[in-house]
Design a protein around this motif. Sequence first.
Motif, mmCIF file in Angstrom:
data_model
loop_
_atom_site.group_PDB
_atom_site.id
_atom_site.type_symbol
_atom_site.label_atom_id
_atom_site.label_comp_id
_atom_site.label_asym_id
_atom_site.label_seq_id
_atom_site.Cartn_x
_atom_site.Cartn_y
_atom_site.Cartn_z
ATOM 1 N N HIS A 279 -1.212 2.769 -3.924
ATOM 2 C CA HIS A 279 -1.235 2.196 -2.469
ATOM 3 C C HIS A 279 -1.231 3.440 -1.243
ATOM 4 C CE1 HIS A 279 0.016 -1.017 0.746
ATOM 5 N NE2 HIS A 279 0.465 0.274 1.368
ATOM 6 N N HIS B 89 -4.061 4.515 1.391
ATOM 7 C CA HIS B 89 -3.993 4.811 2.859
ATOM 8 C C HIS B 89 -4.897 6.032 3.364
ATOM 9 C CE1 HIS B 89 -1.396 1.635 4.569
ATOM 10 N NE2 HIS B 89 -0.415 1.793 3.650
ATOM 11 N N SER C 200 3.978 5.238 7.066
ATOM 12 C CA SER C 200 3.861 3.863 6.814
ATOM 13 C C SER C 200 5.419 3.281 6.811
ATOM 14 C CB SER C 200 3.365 3.213 5.331
ATOM 15 O OG SER C 200 4.452 3.632 4.531
ATOM 16 N N ASP D 104 -1.589 -2.498 5.989
ATOM 17 C CA ASP D 104 -2.055 -2.673 4.708
ATOM 18 C C ASP D 104 -3.161 -3.695 4.536
ATOM 19 O OD1 ASP D 104 0.023 -1.177 3.912
ATOM 20 O OD2 ASP D 104 1.626 -2.861 3.443
HETATM 21 ZN ZN ZN Z 1 0.937 0.450 3.435
#
Ligand code: ZN
Length: 337
Positions: free
Chosen positions: A111, A115, A136, A307
């Motif tokens: 993840h 990004h 984040s 997200d």
């Molecule tokens: Zn994220």
Amino acid sequence: MYFLAIESSCDETAAAVFTEQLSILSNVVASQTDLHARFGGVVPEVAARAHLQRLLPVIDEALEQADVKLAQIGCVAVHNSPGLVGALLVGVSCAKMLALALNVPLINVNHIEAHIYACRLAASKDIFPCVGLVVSGGHTNLFHCRTPLEFELLGATIDDAAGEAFDKVASILGLGFPGGPAVEREAAVGNPLAIRFPRSFLHDERLDFSFSGLKTAVLYAVRGKDLSRTSAALEPNRRADIAASFQQAVVDVLVAKSRQALLRTDLGRLAVGGGVAANQCLRAALEKMVAVEKAELFIPPFKLCTDNAAMAAMAVEKWRLKQWAPPDLDAVPAYNP
Ligand code: ZN
Ligand code: KG4
């Protein structure tokens, strides 16, 4: 060749359909903000249960918007790390089940690294090698991104993440949840020079970050040294000045460290991703810095900063190298670069 991707690491239930040529056909995000707002933060069990309820309808919606049938999907991608373990497990189990039922490969995507890949998607051209900054809710990392799949960690936060600092400061100021956009709105009417908050490691060689001291300084500014005052007692102007001065301190550090990383690596390209990259003050300051340093800046549009499942298009890079996930793929909550 169609890919179906799933994201469920925190409080957004998301699915996307894209092609091998990185054309995004749909990018559906069902936010759980309304469910968590009254708790002032994301409650892991509530998030996992909501993913369970929402994931299949979100996948249906992504297929419908893309005008693609499930049977046409040739690969299933999923963010399996990092994140809340219960939340991740919902996406990972669903992706495994779909890949098995469709008899197609399964690909796991990190993840945090995805990004950065969101910048590649938005740029519609190769951006590697580059310096990558991920800001984040749970992470603040600087990378030397050699290729889309080879990331070397240059620095990270030693305590709070940048987004976490925004969320906690929003709570201290009584601005509610989610904190980042609320602090940004409040800061827009405040004076960023009103209070000189600490900027940790600003002149330090290391490329690490620390935001917990800043958060504590905001707490004292709001509630007094003996914590006797409440945020409700704050003058509106003072609240706006604290928000603006806090935001400026975070932005100054993020920009300075990104600049140091650019100079150290001599890569001439900076890619920035994660929810805090949606912040207009940060975007403007980064643009100014790269103009001086004659570097190229890649920041995705808002929808690809926070997200989403489209950023899992990083799976296309793994697909080309046949890097399939094992059938017993697990959810891994911690980020292990
Ligand atoms: Zn994220
Ligand atoms: O990347 P993301 O959507 O989820 C994680 O992977 O954590 O980032 C969420 C974080 C939250 O802490 C949120 O407050 C912050 O990004 N954020 C912002 C803004 N929009 C979201 N921070 C500052 N300014 C914003 N406009």
